[in-house]
Design a protein around this motif. Sequence first.
Motif, PDB file in Angstrom:
ATOM      1  N   THR A  35       0.823  -1.208   0.000  1.00  0.00           N
ATOM      2  CA  THR A  35       0.000   0.000   0.000  1.00  0.00           C
ATOM      3  C   THR A  35       0.859   1.260   0.000  1.00  0.00           C
ATOM      4  O   THR A  35       2.068   1.209   0.203  1.00  0.00           O
ATOM      5  N   VAL A  36       0.211   2.378  -0.230  1.00  0.00           N
ATOM      6  CA  VAL A  36       0.892   3.667  -0.193  1.00  0.00           C
ATOM      7  C   VAL A  36       0.927   4.127   1.274  1.00  0.00           C
ATOM      8  O   VAL A  36       0.041   4.838   1.748  1.00  0.00           O
ATOM      9  N   GLY A  37       1.944   3.679   1.986  1.00  0.00           N
ATOM     10  CA  GLY A  37       2.037   3.957   3.410  1.00  0.00           C
ATOM     11  C   GLY A  37       1.085   3.090   4.209  1.00  0.00           C
ATOM     12  O   GLY A  37       0.142   2.476   3.660  1.00  0.00           O
TER      13      GLY A  37
ATOM     14  N   ARG B 293       6.716   6.490   1.046  1.00  0.00           N
ATOM     15  CA  ARG B 293       5.294   6.169   1.106  1.00  0.00           C
ATOM     16  C   ARG B 293       5.018   4.710   0.758  1.00  0.00           C
ATOM     17  O   ARG B 293       4.469   4.385  -0.292  1.00  0.00           O
ATOM     18  N   LEU B 294       5.395   3.839   1.677  1.00  0.00           N
ATOM     19  CA  LEU B 294       5.222   2.414   1.432  1.00  0.00           C
ATOM     20  C   LEU B 294       4.818   1.690   2.706  1.00  0.00           C
ATOM     21  O   LEU B 294       5.471   1.814   3.737  1.00  0.00           O
ATOM     22  N   GLY B 295       3.724   0.943   2.596  1.00  0.00           N
ATOM     23  CA  GLY B 295       3.259   0.124   3.706  1.00  0.00           C
ATOM     24  C   GLY B 295       2.737  -1.193   3.172  1.00  0.00           C
ATOM     25  O   GLY B 295       2.857  -1.501   1.981  1.00  0.00           O
ATOM     26  N   TYR B 296       2.132  -1.983   4.058  1.00  0.00           N
ATOM     27  CA  TYR B 296       1.548  -3.242   3.609  1.00  0.00           C
ATOM     28  C   TYR B 296       0.504  -3.734   4.590  1.00  0.00           C
ATOM     29  O   TYR B 296       0.475  -3.323   5.763  1.00  0.00           O
ATOM     30  N   ALA B 297      -0.363  -4.601   4.072  1.00  0.00           N
ATOM     31  CA  ALA B 297      -1.382  -5.250   4.893  1.00  0.00           C
ATOM     32  C   ALA B 297      -1.344  -6.740   4.610  1.00  0.00           C
ATOM     33  O   ALA B 297      -1.166  -7.168   3.469  1.00  0.00           O
ATOM     34  N   CYS B 298      -1.479  -7.525   5.667  1.00  0.00           N
ATOM     35  CA  CYS B 298      -1.513  -8.986   5.545  1.00  0.00           C
ATOM     36  C   CYS B 298      -2.741  -9.495   6.288  1.00  0.00           C
ATOM     37  O   CYS B 298      -3.076  -8.979   7.360  1.00  0.00           O
TER      38      CYS B 298
ATOM     39  N   GLN C 151      -6.880  -1.125  -6.403  1.00  0.00           N
ATOM     40  CA  GLN C 151      -6.766  -1.171  -7.860  1.00  0.00           C
ATOM     41  C   GLN C 151      -7.449   0.028  -8.508  1.00  0.00           C
ATOM     42  O   GLN C 151      -6.895   0.672  -9.407  1.00  0.00           O
ATOM     43  N   PHE C 152      -8.632   0.346  -8.037  1.00  0.00           N
ATOM     44  CA  PHE C 152      -9.395   1.434  -8.644  1.00  0.00           C
ATOM     45  C   PHE C 152      -8.942   2.810  -8.139  1.00  0.00           C
ATOM     46  O   PHE C 152      -8.991   3.798  -8.885  1.00  0.00           O
ATOM     47  N   ALA C 153      -8.517   2.902  -6.892  1.00  0.00           N
ATOM     48  CA  ALA C 153      -8.181   4.205  -6.305  1.00  0.00           C
ATOM     49  C   ALA C 153      -6.720   4.604  -6.516  1.00  0.00           C
ATOM     50  O   ALA C 153      -6.411   5.787  -6.672  1.00  0.00           O
ATOM     51  N   ILE C 154      -5.814   3.622  -6.518  1.00  0.00           N
ATOM     52  CA  ILE C 154      -4.382   3.919  -6.496  1.00  0.00           C
ATOM     53  C   ILE C 154      -3.639   3.291  -7.672  1.00  0.00           C
ATOM     54  O   ILE C 154      -2.735   3.875  -8.222  1.00  0.00           O
ATOM     55  N   MET C 155      -3.978   2.098  -8.065  1.00  0.00           N
ATOM     56  CA  MET C 155      -3.333   1.247  -9.056  1.00  0.00           C
ATOM     57  C   MET C 155      -2.237   0.419  -8.408  1.00  0.00           C
ATOM     58  O   MET C 155      -2.335  -0.793  -8.292  1.00  0.00           O
ATOM     59  N   CYS C 156      -1.147   1.072  -7.969  1.00  0.00           N
ATOM     60  CA  CYS C 156      -0.095   0.342  -7.263  1.00  0.00           C
ATOM     61  C   CYS C 156       0.764   1.341  -6.498  1.00  0.00           C
ATOM     62  O   CYS C 156       0.751   2.537  -6.784  1.00  0.00           O
ATOM     63  N   ALA C 157       1.513   0.835  -5.543  1.00  0.00           N
ATOM     64  CA  ALA C 157       2.445   1.686  -4.792  1.00  0.00           C
ATOM     65  C   ALA C 157       3.632   2.054  -5.688  1.00  0.00           C
ATOM     66  O   ALA C 157       3.894   1.385  -6.696  1.00  0.00           O
ATOM     67  N   PRO C 158       4.379   3.118  -5.355  1.00  0.00           N
ATOM     68  CA  PRO C 158       5.506   3.552  -6.187  1.00  0.00           C
ATOM     69  C   PRO C 158       6.513   2.427  -6.441  1.00  0.00           C
ATOM     70  O   PRO C 158       6.960   1.757  -5.498  1.00  0.00           O
ATOM     71  N   THR C 159       6.866   2.246  -7.698  1.00  0.00           N
ATOM     72  CA  THR C 159       7.702   1.112  -8.084  1.00  0.00           C
ATOM     73  C   THR C 159       9.092   1.169  -7.481  1.00  0.00           C
ATOM     74  O   THR C 159       9.584   0.182  -6.917  1.00  0.00           O
TER      75      THR C 159
END
Length: 396
Positions: free
Chosen positions: A95-97, A242-247, A261-269
């Motif tokens: 996720t983004v943060g 700005r990088l986070g995650y959820a499990c 997918q609809f709001a962000i697409m993906c976190a910064p590569t």
Amino acid sequence: MRNPIAEKVVGIAPSGIRKFFDIVSEMDDVVSLGVGEPDFDTPWHIRDEGIYSLEKGRTFYTSNAGLKELREEISLYLKRRCNISYDAAKEVLITVGGSEAIDLAMRAMLDPGDEVLIPQPCFVSYLPCAILAGGVPVTISLKEENQFRLTKQELLDAITDKTKILVLPFPNNPTGAIMTRKDLEEIAEVVIEKDIFVLSDEIYSELTYDNEHVSIASLPGMKERTITMNGFSKAYAMTGWRLGYACGPQEIIAQMTKIHQFAIMCAPTNSQYAAVEALRHGDEDVKTMREAYNCRRRYLMHAFEEMGLKCFEPFGAFYVFPCIKEFGMTSEEFATRLLEEERVAVVPGSAFGECGEGFLRISYAYSLEDLKVALGRLGKFIRRLKENQHRAKEEK
């Protein structure tokens, strides 16, 4: 003209932290102990990997869920650090943060009217995220005498037939409180009995100074009802990446990924490639920063003791939460006067919920030199307050 703004958005108060620091930004000679951001630079080998990813032209979208390599490294990390096994392909989302993870989880899980239990004092995003997701936030006031831990009885007292989610924000911002394994076992017992779910925000998990961090998802029966949220901002000094995650359970992560997918697409590569390096080779960096924070924590506790400022000893994150009730001022009044008279910026405890009134959040994510200057000024301010109190008593 028709009102263009949604009522639920208008009803959300702006962050008390941002409001205070808008004032700070316009002042000179201020020593700030207010921002929850590491003063360390992102370690060079992590930055190098981010730079290298750009030089190699890795500027494309990743999959919605995130780089496969990063999800696999997160799975390995949580297995060795927390003894939790997650399927990298189906149970991990980048996720983004960490803040986006909170928002996604609530939007994916809440129906209108579902109640979200939020122990306070706490990070400012939980309550508005619950409202924006259509949920009903129910706050639980944590107590200083319990070292701001959530107790089994407090949880039981707050649960209703509408309760769906418990937010578990430990190690805690702003108090620095932690939950021990025994504490979490008692909470897990209630969660399972009452059939609710947990959003466990563990962004400060690497910054624990007494015992090893325990994730509630590692306890029997809890993985299937817990979303574990974490990120790279605090442990690896990567706030701007700005990088986070959820499990969590596959069915919940799938719905969170759909919204993402609809709001962000993906976190910064490039941030994702840097995070792979952080997880593979960053343990010593984390250890070095944790030891520095612990040194600062001990310095603050000693300084508070010398100046007679009451403060329970926190063992997590990089905050202390001293009590200023004896001075007969609100948290905001105290913080404002400290800023105006001594040019030291701290955050009023009331910014983190009503039960934070009478306390201050002081961050020690600053150099020891800055802390010494700020604590010197704070000590001078407190001595003056006490002298004035003593003089007023004598005059009576």
